[in-house]
Design an enzyme around this catalytic site. Structure first.
Site, PDB file in Angstrom:
ATOM      1  N   GLY A  71       0.954  -1.230  -0.267  1.00 16.65           N
ATOM      2  CA  GLY A  71       0.300   0.072   0.067  1.00 16.65           C
ATOM      3  C   GLY A  71       0.987   1.309  -0.059  1.00 16.65           C
ATOM      4  O   GLY A  71       1.798   1.082  -0.205  1.00 16.65           O
ATOM      5  N   THR A  99      -9.649  -0.983   0.297  1.00 18.75           N
ATOM      6  CA  THR A  99      -8.754   0.411  -0.124  1.00 18.75           C
ATOM      7  C   THR A  99      -8.228   1.397   0.195  1.00 18.75           C
ATOM      8  O   THR A  99      -7.508   2.415  -0.722  1.00 18.75           O
ATOM      9  CB  THR A  99      -9.340   0.870  -1.364  1.00 18.75           C
ATOM     10  OG1 THR A  99     -10.777   1.022  -0.812  1.00 18.75           O
ATOM     11  CG2 THR A  99     -10.672  -0.719  -2.402  1.00 18.75           C
ATOM     12  N   ASP A 138      -8.281   2.698   6.317  1.00 20.59           N
ATOM     13  CA  ASP A 138      -9.111   4.054   5.944  1.00 20.59           C
ATOM     14  C   ASP A 138     -10.708   4.703   5.506  1.00 20.59           C
ATOM     15  O   ASP A 138     -10.180   5.456   5.333  1.00 20.59           O
ATOM     16  CB  ASP A 138      -7.933   4.966   4.983  1.00 20.59           C
ATOM     17  CG  ASP A 138      -5.989   5.322   6.209  1.00 20.59           C
ATOM     18  OD1 ASP A 138      -6.425   4.953   6.617  1.00 20.59           O
ATOM     19  OD2 ASP A 138      -5.398   5.590   5.366  1.00 20.59           O
ATOM     20  N   ALA A 169      -1.700   3.934   9.996  1.00 17.53           N
ATOM     21  CA  ALA A 169      -1.379   1.720   9.024  1.00 17.53           C
ATOM     22  C   ALA A 169      -1.529   1.050   9.637  1.00 17.53           C
ATOM     23  O   ALA A 169      -2.563  -0.024   9.550  1.00 17.53           O
ATOM     24  CB  ALA A 169       0.122   1.676   8.770  1.00 17.53           C
ATOM     25  N   HIS A 191      19.473   1.181  32.923  1.00 15.32           N
ATOM     26  CA  HIS A 191      20.324   1.820  33.077  1.00 15.32           C
ATOM     27  C   HIS A 191      21.834   1.926  32.858  1.00 15.32           C
ATOM     28  O   HIS A 191      22.320   0.982  32.343  1.00 15.32           O
ATOM     29  CB  HIS A 191      20.690   2.572  34.623  1.00 15.32           C
ATOM     30  CG  HIS A 191      21.309   3.856  34.605  1.00 15.32           C
ATOM     31  ND1 HIS A 191      20.597   5.063  34.261  1.00 15.32           N
ATOM     32  CD2 HIS A 191      23.049   4.111  34.604  1.00 15.32           C
ATOM     33  CE1 HIS A 191      21.527   6.267  34.441  1.00 15.32           C
ATOM     34  NE2 HIS A 191      23.106   5.715  35.033  1.00 15.32           N
TER      35      HIS A 191
END
Length: 538
Positions: free
Chosen positions: A71, A215, A385, A393, A517
């Site tokens: 994509g 899509t 989307d 994503a 650390h």
């Protein structure tokens, strides 16, 4: 919005017709055979859904018009852009691909959009940051050069190499999991049939008991502004400029605009960001946003807020934008060599034939789905989307897995309140949960704990100490409500907070967890200590 965004298990949809015994040894199916699942779109949501469906024993076909999988995110987005940036701070050893790719989990966590925007952007952000570090930071570490120059073709070649390798990797995963891959543009002819105009010039009909629309999204256009991908470009064009523009204007101060502005700003462009709203990245915590904007301005990025574009002239060598205040007023002219239009994205559903089968969309063009991701048409689903929710994503991937699990008669779950967001600039900004403004609006009593990286030993040692960690927790229970981080590797640090929110942890839970650390992650521990008690190192 939270209730709209959540996809919880609830009443589980269990279509017995698609429940299958394990069929791990089956071969590839012909397009004319009926599939259990057909996925239209091979982006982050689509390819993950296809692989997961196959892993659950469902006969699966994925249709992708681009001819390469992954994509926008992988081809012209997240990954390519971030080859130009170094996301991991320790000097001076860069990490070639800063986005984490978990092949077993099938999770490209830094993919922003439908196809391959993320990989391209990751690549270029990484490369551009390396150049910027070499030019501005290396001398203070005793590393000096007699000559330093940009080889843009080589930089673009590295981006293309990264993208090519990742897209081929997904095709390999399809073969491994026995997903049939059809290259072409798909269009509904019925709720169970998709007509595909193949890239080879032919046509085939793919049949499926369940069809998933994945899509993705496309660039949102602006009235009177025509994108030609030369002078006026989208994020796709901005990732393939043949030379570094002297003056770059970015229309839109969201994630993508700031990331792309950072890429070219580091390489020498004079970057001006024009934004209609009064703030950059409106979804960001207000306090963090102010510090973030100051950091970008320190990097010579200019901002024109509360400003709108009312005219464009491309007749000359460059571009002339006519601007005026958002509320109206005196107009001004802003000149640029290249203009990037980054005013958001819209669902990509054109030409799919949704009207043919009666799939309903909302006013924004998003496909309406129920809690199982099913549209109003039985057997037709949508994810990523193309539906409401964050256009990210990793959100699309989670949608894809949950959707397929519902189809297979299992329980799927995605909580959009737990989806992290990351701006891949330098420093990065990452967040999960509520902002302080949202908590105030809810009327919840809360505490805030903050810790600056200026007090973090690792950050000081590598001379990269801009930023902070901010934690919001409910006052009575100490339950964490939101975490916001601005740091060189904020996109990596945020996942401790995502896990904490997912399991309803308190700030004290993080504070009492041992952190190695010296590490940047100690700042998260200190911020948690500051939330429920007092930090040690400030």
């Amino acid at each position: 919005m939270a209730s709209l965004a959540r996809r919880r298990a609830g009443d589980v949809f269990r279509p017995e017709a698609v429940r299958r015994a394990a069929v791990f040894c089956r071969g590839f199916a012909a397009a004319a055979d009926e599939n259990d699942v057909v996925v239209i779109g091979g982006g982050p949501g689509g390819y993950v859904a296809a692989i997961k469906a196959a892993q659950l024993g469902l006969k699966t076909t994925c249709i992708e018009k681009r001819g390469t999988l992954g994509g926008t995110c992988l081809n012209v987005g997240c990954i390519p852009s971030k080859v130009k940036d170094r996301l991991i701070p320790p000097f001076p050893f860069p990490i070639p691909l800063a986005c984490s790719i978990c092949l077993l989990g099938l999770c490209f966590r830094f993919i922003l959009h439908q196809f391959l925007y993320v990989p391209c952007l990751q690549a270029l952000l990484h490369s551009s940051h390396m150049y910027h570090e070499a030019k501005h930071a290396f001398p203070s570490h005793g590393v000096k050069f007699s000559q330093l120059e940009i080889d843009l073709p080589a930089m673009m070649a590295q981006k293309d190499k990264a993208v090519s390798g990742l897209t081929r990797g997904i095709e390999g995963l399809f073969k491994k999991n026995k997903v049939t891959y059809v290259k072409g543009f798909g269009k509904f002819v019925s709720p169970s049939e998709v007509s595909v105009d193949t890239l080879e010039g032919g046509n085939t009909v793919v049949k499926g008991k369940n069809i998933i629309i994945a899509t993705g999204s496309d660039v949102k256009s602006l009235p009177g502004v025509t994108i030609d991908e030369k002078k006026i470009v989208s994020s796709t064009g901005a990732l393939a400029l043949p030379e570094v523009p002297k003056k770059l204007v970015v229309i839109g101060a969201g994630y993508i605009g700031l990331e792309m502005g950072s890429v070219w700003g580091r390489l020498g462009s004079e970057v001006t960001v024009v934004e209609f709203a009064p703030d950059i990245v409106p979804s960001m915590d207000g306090e963090v946003r102010k510090q973030f904007q100051r950091m970008l301005e320190k990097q010579k990025m200019k901002f024109m807020l509360k400003t709108k574009v009312v005219g464009v002239d491309t007749s000359g060598d460059g571009v002339k934008l006519t601007l005026e205040p958002a509320a109206g007023g005196e107009q001004s002219i802003l000149e640029a060599d290249v203009v990037l239009v980054s005013a958001g994205r819209v669902p990509y559903t054109a030409g799919l034939g949704l009207e043919t089968i009666g799939v309903q969309t909302d006013k924004a063009g998003r496909i309406e789905v129920d809690k199982h991701f099913m549209t109003n048409v039985s057997g037709v689903y949508a994810i990523g989307d193309a539906i409401p929710g964050p256009m990210l994503a990793h959100k699309a991937e989670e949608d894809g897995v949950a959707c397929v699990e519902f189809i297979a008669g299992k329980e799927g779950h995605v909580d959009y309140d737990m989806v992290p967001g990351v701006v891949y600039t330098h420093p990065e900004v990452a967040s999960v949960g509520k902002t302080e403004e949202q908590v105030k609006a809810l009327g919840v009593s809360y505490r805030v704990g903050k810790f600056p990286f200026m007090a973090n030993s690792r950050a000081k040692a590598i001379d990269d100490a801009d930023g902070l960690v901010k934690i919001l927790a409910e006052k009575e229970t100490d339950k964490i409500l939101g975490v916001h981080i601005m740091a060189p590797n904020a996109g990596e640090l945020i996942h401790e907070a995502v896990l904490a929110l997912q399991y309803g942890a308190s700030s004290e839970d993080i504070a009492r967890t041992c952190h190695a650390h010296p590490t940047m992650s100690e700042a998260v521990k200190e911020a948690a200590m500051a939330t429920y008690d007092k930090p040690i190192h400030i």
